[in-house]
Design an enzyme around this catalytic site. Structure first.
Site, PDB file in Angstrom:
ATOM      1  N   GLY A  31      15.195  47.373  33.518  1.00  0.00           N
ATOM      2  CA  GLY A  31      14.804  48.423  34.465  1.00  0.00           C
ATOM      3  C   GLY A  31      13.355  48.826  34.271  1.00  0.00           C
ATOM      4  CB  SER A  47      23.856  50.901  23.303  1.00  0.00           C
ATOM      5  OG  SER A  47      22.611  51.555  23.215  1.00  0.00           O
ATOM      6  CB  SER A  67      27.727  48.603  27.773  1.00  0.00           C
ATOM      7  OG  SER A  67      27.357  49.732  28.535  1.00  0.00           O
ATOM      8  CG  ASP A  94      17.882  48.116  26.731  1.00  0.00           C
ATOM      9  OD1 ASP A  94      18.146  48.260  27.944  1.00  0.00           O
ATOM     10  OD2 ASP A  94      17.647  49.071  25.965  1.00  0.00           O
ATOM     11  N   GLY A  95      15.962  46.541  28.709  1.00  0.00           N
ATOM     12  CA  GLY A  95      14.599  46.786  29.185  1.00  0.00           C
ATOM     13  C   GLY A  95      14.322  46.221  30.569  1.00  0.00           C
ATOM     14  CG  LEU A 132      24.804  28.594  21.250  1.00  0.00           C
ATOM     15  CD1 LEU A 132      24.301  29.074  19.896  1.00  0.00           C
ATOM     16  CD2 LEU A 132      23.799  28.971  22.332  1.00  0.00           C
ATOM     17  CG  HIS A 156      19.478  44.045  36.377  1.00  0.00           C
ATOM     18  ND1 HIS A 156      19.418  44.484  35.075  1.00  0.00           N
ATOM     19  CD2 HIS A 156      19.765  45.145  37.125  1.00  0.00           C
ATOM     20  CE1 HIS A 156      19.670  45.795  35.038  1.00  0.00           C
ATOM     21  NE2 HIS A 156      19.867  46.221  36.268  1.00  0.00           N
ATOM     22  CD  GLU A 206      19.313  42.224   6.812  1.00  0.00           C
ATOM     23  OE1 GLU A 206      18.442  43.068   7.108  1.00  0.00           O
ATOM     24  OE2 GLU A 206      19.960  42.251   5.749  1.00  0.00           O
TER      25      GLU A 206
HETATM   26  C1  IPE Z   1      22.927  48.437  26.280  1.00  0.00           C
HETATM   27  O1  IPE Z   1      21.821  48.880  26.976  1.00  0.00           O
HETATM   28  C2  IPE Z   1      23.790  47.592  27.163  1.00  0.00           C
HETATM   29  C3  IPE Z   1      23.210  46.326  27.597  1.00  0.00           C
HETATM   30  C4  IPE Z   1      22.042  45.865  27.316  1.00  0.00           C
HETATM   31  C5  IPE Z   1      24.089  45.528  28.397  1.00  0.00           C
HETATM   32  P1  IPE Z   1      21.781  50.296  27.712  1.00  0.00           P
HETATM   33  O2  IPE Z   1      20.480  50.358  28.398  1.00  0.00           O
HETATM   34  O3  IPE Z   1      23.001  50.478  28.529  1.00  0.00           O
HETATM   35  O4  IPE Z   1      21.845  51.304  26.469  1.00  0.00           O
HETATM   36  P2  IPE Z   1      21.343  52.805  26.352  1.00  0.00           P
HETATM   37  O5  IPE Z   1      21.905  53.550  27.513  1.00  0.00           O
HETATM   38  O6  IPE Z   1      19.852  52.757  26.360  1.00  0.00           O
HETATM   39  O7  IPE Z   1      21.864  53.272  25.023  1.00  0.00           O
HETATM   40  C1  IPE Z   2      19.587  46.033  30.387  1.00  0.00           C
HETATM   41  O1  IPE Z   2      18.454  46.592  30.969  1.00  0.00           O
HETATM   42  C2  IPE Z   2      20.582  45.487  31.385  1.00  0.00           C
HETATM   43  C3  IPE Z   2      21.829  46.260  31.497  1.00  0.00           C
HETATM   44  C4  IPE Z   2      22.151  47.291  30.772  1.00  0.00           C
HETATM   45  C5  IPE Z   2      22.776  45.803  32.505  1.00  0.00           C
HETATM   46  P1  IPE Z   2      18.444  48.086  31.508  1.00  0.00           P
HETATM   47  O2  IPE Z   2      18.928  48.081  32.912  1.00  0.00           O
HETATM   48  O3  IPE Z   2      19.184  48.978  30.575  1.00  0.00           O
HETATM   49  O4  IPE Z   2      16.904  48.416  31.471  1.00  0.00           O
HETATM   50  P2  IPE Z   2      16.216  49.759  30.970  1.00  0.00           P
HETATM   51  O5  IPE Z   2      16.729  50.020  29.587  1.00  0.00           O
HETATM   52  O6  IPE Z   2      16.615  50.835  31.919  1.00  0.00           O
HETATM   53  O7  IPE Z   2      14.759  49.455  30.998  1.00  0.00           O
HETATM   54 MG    MG Z   3      18.641  50.027  28.915  1.00  0.00          MG
END
Ligand code: IPE
Ligand code: IPE
Ligand code: MG
Length: 238
Positions: free
Chosen positions: A21, A193, A63, A18-19, A128, A35, A204
């Site tokens: 964006g 999520s 997701s 995550d993160g 793996l 991405h 953990e």
């Molecule tokens: C969870 O992240 C899904 C993935 C990393 C693929 P999201 O960015 O979709 O989750 P929320 O919306 O912050 O809970």
């Molecule tokens: C995770 O990063 C990738 C996917 C959910 C596909 P995000 O796209 O959720 O990035 P943020 O959380 O908005 O920074």
């Molecule tokens: Mg996210």
């Protein structure tokens, strides 16, 4: 972290990547750039898990709720998936067994074909196990197992009383993998999520502030150190 802490390598790690964006936004780049960088980091971290002797890695890539994003972003993620599937995630010759978990029926048929072919070509690999969760949702996974069991009961093949945790677990996507020892979520969010709901009963959790595209093998080792310092009791008193 005290030097006396013995490093315990989790047998199975789950990562919520995550993160992406926020990483792009900080650089005034389009989300798609996050991405792309996130996918590169995914390869580096997968290789590092293999090197450390982790048996299974499950990564959350898309997701069941991510369909609520703008169409353009979804298209970008799907195209990125296509291009990585075509280069076999560049894991060719690396002894990694790749599997995709999640609901495939909603995906474009060319993507499903590429997934199947990658699974077939890496099936005999003994290193793996890499589960890529794509259109995955923990609740959907649980409903799917329930549907499979209900069908077996309805056909008379199974009795209601035969349903126990072992049987239910055998119908989850990760049935052939060890228990998920550690779930890691970078990016500062502290929630699941909808990731690995069944499997995380005794995992953990390690939450870190780093955004996924900035994640490094050193950060992974830091997470494993945190994991190693935890006392796992599984409900027992000691
Ligand atoms: C969870 O992240 C899904 C993935 C990393 C693929 P999201 O960015 O979709 O989750 P929320 O919306 O912050 O809970
Ligand atoms: C995770 O990063 C990738 C996917 C959910 C596909 P995000 O796209 O959720 O990035 P943020 O959380 O908005 O920074
Ligand atoms: Mg996210």
């Amino acid at each position: 972290m005290g030097e006396e802490t013995e490093l315990k390598i989790p047998r199975h790690i789950g990562i919520i990547m995550d993160g992406n964006g926020r990483w792009a936004k900080k650089r005034l780049l389009p989300r798609s750039a996050g991405h792309v960088k996130g996918a590169e980091v995914f390869r580096t971290i997968t290789r590092h898990c293999e090197k450390l002797g982790v048996e299974a890695l499950t990564v959350y890539a898309f997701s069941t709720e991510n369909w609520s994003r703008p169409k353009g972003e979804i298209e970008g993620i799907m195209n990125l998936m296509r291009s990585y599937l075509r280069d076999a995630f560049t894991f060719e010759g690396e002894n990694i067994k790749i599997r995709f978990i999640g609901e495939r029926s909603a995906l474009a048929s060319d993507i499903v074909e590429l997934m199947e072919s990658l699974e077939a070509t890496s099936r005999e690999n003994t290193g793996l196990i890499l589960n890529i969760a794509f259109n995955y949702g923990g609740r959907e996974e649980i409903c799917r197992a329930a549907r499979l069991l209900a069908a077996r009961v309805a056909s008379g093949e199974l009795k209601v009383e035969d349903i126990d945790q072992e049987l239910f677990g055998s119908l989850t996507y990760t049935a052939s993998c060890p228990e998920v020892d550690m779930i890691l979520r970078p990016s500062g969010e502290e929630r699941l999520s909808n990731f690995l709901l069944w499997q995380s009963a005794y995992s953990e959790f390690v939450f870190m502030d780093t955004l996924w595209p900035d994640f490094t093998p050193e950060k992974l080792e830091e997470a494993i150190e945190i994991y190693s310092s935890r006392s796992r009791r599984f409900g027992a008193s000691e």
